[in-house]
Motif scaffolding. Structure first.
Motif, mmCIF file in Angstrom:
data_model
loop_
_atom_site.group_PDB
_atom_site.id
_atom_site.type_symbol
_atom_site.label_atom_id
_atom_site.label_comp_id
_atom_site.label_asym_id
_atom_site.label_seq_id
_atom_site.Cartn_x
_atom_site.Cartn_y
_atom_site.Cartn_z
ATOM 1 N N UNK A 1 49.531 31.961 41.784
ATOM 2 C CA UNK A 1 49.464 30.839 40.856
ATOM 3 C C UNK A 1 48.243 29.989 41.169
ATOM 4 N N UNK A 2 47.091 30.489 40.789
ATOM 5 C CA UNK A 2 45.862 29.731 40.927
ATOM 6 C C UNK A 2 45.029 29.917 39.667
ATOM 7 N N UNK A 3 44.054 29.073 39.506
ATOM 8 C CA UNK A 3 43.238 29.048 38.294
ATOM 9 C C UNK A 3 41.953 29.842 38.535
ATOM 10 N N UNK A 4 41.742 30.877 37.739
ATOM 11 C CA UNK A 4 40.557 31.718 37.934
ATOM 12 C C UNK A 4 39.270 30.907 37.868
ATOM 13 N N UNK A 5 39.205 29.922 36.984
ATOM 14 C CA UNK A 5 37.983 29.121 36.853
ATOM 15 C C UNK A 5 37.669 28.356 38.136
ATOM 16 N N UNK A 6 38.689 28.135 38.956
ATOM 17 C CA UNK A 6 38.493 27.439 40.231
ATOM 18 C C UNK A 6 38.177 28.424 41.348
ATOM 19 N N UNK A 7 39.011 29.463 41.487
ATOM 20 C CA UNK A 7 38.836 30.401 42.604
ATOM 21 C C UNK A 7 37.596 31.271 42.439
ATOM 22 N N UNK A 8 37.055 31.364 41.216
ATOM 23 C CA UNK A 8 35.882 32.219 40.990
ATOM 24 C C UNK A 8 34.572 31.431 41.018
ATOM 25 N N UNK A 9 34.650 30.142 41.258
ATOM 26 C CA UNK A 9 33.435 29.330 41.259
ATOM 27 C C UNK A 9 32.564 29.690 42.455
ATOM 28 N N UNK A 10 31.327 30.145 42.227
ATOM 29 C CA UNK A 10 30.461 30.551 43.340
ATOM 30 C C UNK A 10 30.227 29.403 44.320
ATOM 31 N N UNK A 11 30.206 29.731 45.588
ATOM 32 C CA UNK A 11 29.961 28.723 46.615
ATOM 33 C C UNK A 11 28.570 28.895 47.197
ATOM 34 N N UNK A 12 28.008 27.817 47.682
ATOM 35 C CA UNK A 12 26.655 27.858 48.233
ATOM 36 C C UNK A 12 26.556 28.739 49.473
#
Length: 228
Positions: free
Chosen positions: A127-138
């Motif tokens: 139960x997580x939001x793809x738009x959040x968990x897929x956000x590229x990190x620096x």
């Protein structure tokens, strides 16, 4: 109120530890590696896990596992998962139940002759939001592979996130859900891990009937020439 990514991080840490533990006890022989007896049955690389390991990935893994003299033991042992039939079909059937009702579905577990883990791969909902968990990190800990695929690579362990939307795309409680695959591959780099992820996703996704357009990418990450 639940933070969508908090549970995911805790689960990933637990899965990483679990994967290491299971691989560590797979071979439980006597005094040395030569005495270890891996679980499962001996098989050929071209047949294991429904053929998801490409010849390139196989050669890379064997090369990384060679000894100081360059000797490579090509024996591989596969532990049956699922219900003893097609593990990917069984996993897809279970995943159709959605988050909460489905399990953590193993689809591939491989060991070498010494009892050391080569691959452990599983699919699950969270139960997580793809738009959040897929956000590229620096720092590169999360990398976007396509519009609907993202990967969080770690040393020997990676998590794939897939934006496979279910009808309504919201689970009971108001939380969105993301399909994940966890992969323990101690000797794999990101190219090898991604190849296995993509091949496995092609076997599972068609049966899940995602309501959005989910296309498995074809391009693989470029391998660092120093690791060839």
């Amino acid at each position: 109120m639940r933070t969508p990514t908090g549970g995911s991080r805790a689960r990933l840490a637990a899965l990483a530890a679990l994967g290491g533990l299971l691989f560590g006890v797979a071979g439980c022989g006597g005094g040395g590696p030569e005495d270890a007896k891996p679980d499962g049955k001996a098989s050929s690389w071209g047949r294991v896990c429904g053929g998801i390991v490409s010849s390139e990935t196989k050669d890379y893994l064997l090369g990384r596992a060679s000894d100081s003299a360059g000797k490579v033991d090509q024996a591989v042992y596969e532990l049956p998962v699922g219900h003893g039939g097609d593990a990917f079909r069984d996993a897809a059937k279970d995943l159709l139940k959605g988050p909460g009702a489905s399990r953590h579905d193993d689809v591939c577990r491989l060991w070498d002759k010494k009892g050391d883990g080569i691959i452990r791969l599983a699919f699950y909902w969270d139960l997580d939001d793809y738009s959040v968990v897929s956000k590229p990190s620096r720092d590169g800990r999360v990398q976007r592979l396509s519009k609907t695929f993202a990967v969080a690579p770690e040393a020997g362990y990676s998590t794939l996130s897939i934006d496979c939307r279910r009808p309504g795309h919201v689970e009971p409680g108001g939380y969105p859900a993301t399909l994940h695959a966890s992969l323990v591959m101690p000797d794999g780099d990101m190219r090898a891990q991604t190849q296995v992820f993509y091949a496995a996703a092609r076997k599972v996704l068609p049966a899940l009937h995602c309501t959005n357009d989910v296309t498995v990418p074809t391009a693989l990450p470029t391998r660092d020439p120093r690791l060839k």
